[in-house]
Scaffold this active site. Structure first.
Site, PDB file in Angstrom:
ATOM      1  N   ASP A 264       0.716  -1.279  -0.100  1.00  0.00           N
ATOM      2  CA  ASP A 264       0.119   0.177   0.131  1.00  0.00           C
ATOM      3  C   ASP A 264       0.929   1.207  -0.135  1.00  0.00           C
ATOM      4  O   ASP A 264       2.084   1.408   0.291  1.00  0.00           O
ATOM      5  CB  ASP A 264      -1.041   0.157   1.203  1.00  0.00           C
ATOM      6  CG  ASP A 264      -0.445  -0.725   2.390  1.00  0.00           C
ATOM      7  OD1 ASP A 264       0.780  -0.548   2.643  1.00  0.00           O
ATOM      8  OD2 ASP A 264      -1.201  -0.975   3.221  1.00  0.00           O
TER       9      ASP A 264
ATOM     10  N   ASN B 103      -7.650  -2.836  14.409  1.00  0.00           N
ATOM     11  CA  ASN B 103      -9.223  -3.327  14.167  1.00  0.00           C
ATOM     12  C   ASN B 103      -9.233  -4.648  13.142  1.00  0.00           C
ATOM     13  O   ASN B 103     -10.276  -4.725  12.311  1.00  0.00           O
ATOM     14  CB  ASN B 103      -9.596  -2.231  13.326  1.00  0.00           C
ATOM     15  CG  ASN B 103      -8.821  -1.741  12.222  1.00  0.00           C
ATOM     16  OD1 ASN B 103      -7.850  -2.455  11.748  1.00  0.00           O
ATOM     17  ND2 ASN B 103      -9.292  -0.547  11.435  1.00  0.00           N
TER      18      ASN B 103
ATOM     19  N   HIS C 182      -7.339  -5.114  10.409  1.00  0.00           N
ATOM     20  CA  HIS C 182      -7.311  -4.878   8.884  1.00  0.00           C
ATOM     21  C   HIS C 182      -5.863  -5.608   8.458  1.00  0.00           C
ATOM     22  O   HIS C 182      -4.887  -5.667   9.056  1.00  0.00           O
ATOM     23  CB  HIS C 182      -6.899  -3.196   8.747  1.00  0.00           C
ATOM     24  CG  HIS C 182      -5.892  -2.371   8.852  1.00  0.00           C
ATOM     25  ND1 HIS C 182      -6.028  -1.200   9.389  1.00  0.00           N
ATOM     26  CD2 HIS C 182      -4.434  -2.723   9.077  1.00  0.00           C
ATOM     27  CE1 HIS C 182      -4.930  -0.677   9.622  1.00  0.00           C
ATOM     28  NE2 HIS C 182      -3.950  -1.475   9.500  1.00  0.00           N
TER      29      HIS C 182
ATOM     30  N   GLU D 166      -9.914  -2.005   5.492  1.00  0.00           N
ATOM     31  CA  GLU D 166     -10.623  -1.800   6.652  1.00  0.00           C
ATOM     32  C   GLU D 166     -11.914  -2.682   6.986  1.00  0.00           C
ATOM     33  O   GLU D 166     -12.390  -3.287   6.037  1.00  0.00           O
ATOM     34  CB  GLU D 166     -10.908  -0.402   6.849  1.00  0.00           C
ATOM     35  CG  GLU D 166      -9.617   0.519   6.667  1.00  0.00           C
ATOM     36  CD  GLU D 166      -8.801   0.506   7.695  1.00  0.00           C
ATOM     37  OE1 GLU D 166      -8.770  -0.276   8.645  1.00  0.00           O
ATOM     38  OE2 GLU D 166      -8.092   1.827   8.135  1.00  0.00           O
TER      39      GLU D 166
HETATM   40  C1  F6R Z   1       1.507  -1.733   6.197  1.00  0.00           C
HETATM   41  C2  F6R Z   1      -0.012  -2.093   6.336  1.00  0.00           C
HETATM   42  C3  F6R Z   1      -0.656  -2.366   7.507  1.00  0.00           C
HETATM   43  C4  F6R Z   1       0.132  -2.526   8.686  1.00  0.00           C
HETATM   44  C5  F6R Z   1      -0.766  -2.576   9.944  1.00  0.00           C
HETATM   45  C6  F6R Z   1      -0.092  -2.729  11.290  1.00  0.00           C
HETATM   46  O1  F6R Z   1       2.143  -1.666   4.970  1.00  0.00           O
HETATM   47  O2  F6R Z   1      -0.434  -2.670   5.204  1.00  0.00           O
HETATM   48  O3  F6R Z   1      -1.791  -3.199   7.433  1.00  0.00           O
HETATM   49  O4  F6R Z   1       0.666  -3.737   8.522  1.00  0.00           O
HETATM   50  O5  F6R Z   1      -1.524  -1.238  10.241  1.00  0.00           O
HETATM   51  O6  F6R Z   1       0.679  -1.654  11.660  1.00  0.00           O
HETATM   52  P1  F6R Z   1       1.873  -1.547  12.642  1.00  0.00           P
HETATM   53  O7  F6R Z   1       3.017  -2.642  11.963  1.00  0.00           O
HETATM   54  O8  F6R Z   1       2.637  -0.409  12.340  1.00  0.00           O
HETATM   55  O9  F6R Z   1       1.572  -2.092  13.914  1.00  0.00           O
END
Ligand code: F6R
Length: 261
Positions: free
Chosen positions: A67, A136, A138, A143
């Site tokens: 992303d 959450n 995701h 989401e």
């Molecule tokens: C990042 C991504 C997100 C993160 C998720 C966890 O490329 O796609 O899904 O993996 O938000 O983020 P952290 O690792 O910062 O807790």
């Protein structure tokens, strides 16, 4: 799902790096799907160490990131282009032309999303997709309540995600509210999936993803349908798992060829 519980994020990340390094050693032109965020940083450090000290070769590897924020140019310090350069690409011998991150500044974002899917297909599909897990539930920026069969597209970030990620932007107002992300359908097509989640804030999402019903309210639960999904958690993020003893039992009775470490 294969659930591997380790003492802490350090041992979890070293194990994750070992799994990725083995894929690269067995298939030097492997296509890796990569993630950003806090979770994989230590894993990337371990891959860099293996490159420097053990000759792990990235010269023929291709990568596709999950992303990117809409509106952030590659040079922006909070862009995922920048993150990948700083945390992995510039430290290993990867060919920059083989690294792909969605372009959040493309004049036609929908065309960029369609093109991203085509580039993944042209590369032969993803051999291993690395994932983190949002609080959450995701995965990527898919989401809760989004389609479990979505493709790469423009998504609106949830308020929870904005709160979780806004610290690095200084304020919520300065943070992009939209992102381009591989869809869940795109992620599920990877031949193998490796998800990492550590720390108490992830415990609820881990429990819902692994043991909850398959449902759009927890996008990570879509991985229950994947034929080869590995989840690495630490004791803290595994705290809500009802079958933790079962996962440990399975882990300790693997045949030699099934073991990762
Ligand atoms: C990042 C991504 C997100 C993160 C998720 C966890 O490329 O796609 O899904 O993996 O938000 O983020 P952290 O690792 O910062 O807790």
């Amino acid at each position: 799902m294969e659930v591997l519980i380790r003492d802490n994020s350090e041992t979890g990340c070293v194990l994750g790096a070992k799994i990725i390094a083995r894929v690269v050693r067995e298939k030097p032109d492997a296509v890796l799907g990569l993630a950003t965020g806090r979770t994989p940083q230590r894993l990337y450090q371990e891959l860099i160490r293996q490159h420097c000290e053990e000759g792990l070769d990235f010269s023929r590897v291709t990568t596709f990131n999950l992303d990117e924020y809409v509106g952030l140019p590659a040079a922006h310090v909070q862009s995922y282009h920048f993150f990948m350069r700083e945390n992995l690409f510039r430290h290993v011998n990867i060919d920059p032309k083989r690294t792909h991150v969605p372009d959040g500044t493309a004049p036609d974002l929908h065309a960029e999303c369609r093109d991203y899917e085509k580039r993944i297909e042209a590369a032969g599909g993803i051999d291993l997709q690395l994932l983190g897990l949002g609080r959450n539930g995701h995965i990527g920026f898919n989401e809760p309540t989004g389609s479990l069969r979505s493709r790469t597209w423009v998504k609106i970030l949830s308020e929870q995600t904005l709160r979780d990620n806004s610290a690095v932007f200084g304020s919520l107002a300065d943070m992009p509210k939209h992102a381009l992300t591989m869809g869940i359908g795109t992620i599920l097509e990877a031949r193998r999936v490796l998800l990492l989640a550590f720390g108490p804030p992830k415990a609820r999402a881990v429990e819902q993803m692994v043991e909850g019903p398959l449902c759009a309210i927890c996008p990570g639960s879509a991985l229950q349908q994947h034929p080869r999904a590995t989840v690495i958690v630490d004791e803290a993020s595994a705290a809500g798992l009802h079958y933790a003893d079962h996962y440990r039992w399975i882990d300790s009775h693997k045949l030699a060829w099934q073991r990762h470490d």
